[in-house]
Design a protein around this motif. Sequence first.
Motif, mmCIF file in Angstrom:
data_model
loop_
_atom_site.group_PDB
_atom_site.id
_atom_site.type_symbol
_atom_site.label_atom_id
_atom_site.label_comp_id
_atom_site.label_asym_id
_atom_site.label_seq_id
_atom_site.Cartn_x
_atom_site.Cartn_y
_atom_site.Cartn_z
ATOM 1 N N GLU A 208 -11.249 -44.344 18.988
ATOM 2 C CA GLU A 208 -10.305 -43.841 18.271
ATOM 3 C C GLU A 208 -9.490 -42.313 18.573
ATOM 4 O OE1 GLU A 208 -7.172 -45.315 16.385
ATOM 5 O OE2 GLU A 208 -8.791 -47.348 16.837
ATOM 6 N N THR B 230 -6.630 -40.108 20.346
ATOM 7 C CA THR B 230 -5.850 -39.660 19.815
ATOM 8 C C THR B 230 -5.921 -37.886 21.248
ATOM 9 O OG1 THR B 230 -6.471 -39.865 18.209
ATOM 10 C CG2 THR B 230 -5.299 -37.311 18.485
ATOM 11 N N LYS B 231 -7.079 -38.078 21.579
ATOM 12 C CA LYS B 231 -6.734 -36.729 23.006
ATOM 13 C C LYS B 231 -6.375 -37.461 24.287
ATOM 14 C CE LYS B 231 -11.546 -34.961 21.709
ATOM 15 N NZ LYS B 231 -11.506 -35.351 20.343
ATOM 16 N N LYS C 104 -3.429 -38.729 24.299
ATOM 17 C CA LYS C 104 -1.577 -38.257 23.960
ATOM 18 C C LYS C 104 -1.435 -36.846 24.712
ATOM 19 C CE LYS C 104 -1.707 -40.531 19.876
ATOM 20 N NZ LYS C 104 -0.906 -40.452 17.840
ATOM 21 N N GLY D 113 -2.048 -43.323 14.342
ATOM 22 C CA GLY D 113 -4.005 -43.470 14.471
ATOM 23 C C GLY D 113 -3.704 -44.968 14.416
ATOM 24 N N TYR E 114 -5.762 -47.112 16.544
ATOM 25 C CA TYR E 114 -5.111 -47.806 18.166
ATOM 26 C C TYR E 114 -5.236 -49.115 18.209
ATOM 27 C CZ TYR E 114 -3.558 -43.497 18.012
ATOM 28 O OH TYR E 114 -3.574 -41.614 17.573
#
Length: 189
Positions: A49, A53-54, A56, A92, A94
């Motif tokens: 997860e 996020t990184k 993006k 969040g 994902y």
Amino acid sequence: MRHNKNYNHLGRQAGHRKALMSNMASSLILHKRIETTVAKAKAVQRFIEPLVTKSKEDTTHQRRVVFSYLKQKEAVTELFRTIAPKIAERPGGYTRILKTGFRLGDAADMCIIEFVDFNEAYTLGVVPAAEAAKPKTRRSRKSSAKNVDAVEDATVVETKAKSAPKAAPKAAKVAAPKVAKKTNVGKKM
């Protein structure tokens, strides 16, 4: 007691556990869905997860950080090119874990872990705004132009066939030659 037990060690040493998480995360990125035990799936979920996020933010630094965890170029490329644009709007969560029952050999609790936006059965065919607004490439325009020409040719042939039966219905039946199908019978491979 479970004092300071922050995560599941999965019965492995630290190096083996890191390699396991890296390999499972890479497989999940490349295949979008993997089947594993519930304990491993929960550990992979916590591992992947933050990496998603990184992804993006597509910068060289973020790619290097993600690569330090995954250690596979193909997985990093897939994450930044395919997965990141599709989950850009999601804040969040994902991945999803779907329990599938127990393994036959040792009765381990099995599950499927998958990316939320890559399962058409759950998303009901809804296309995210990022993918819908994606500009068409030159290659896709050429292929659609060919399809239009083929359709136009097909309609022209169809109109000629319709006009012939009006003049002479008996001649139309005789005029249509039979075309033999091409087969590979008798050819050496």
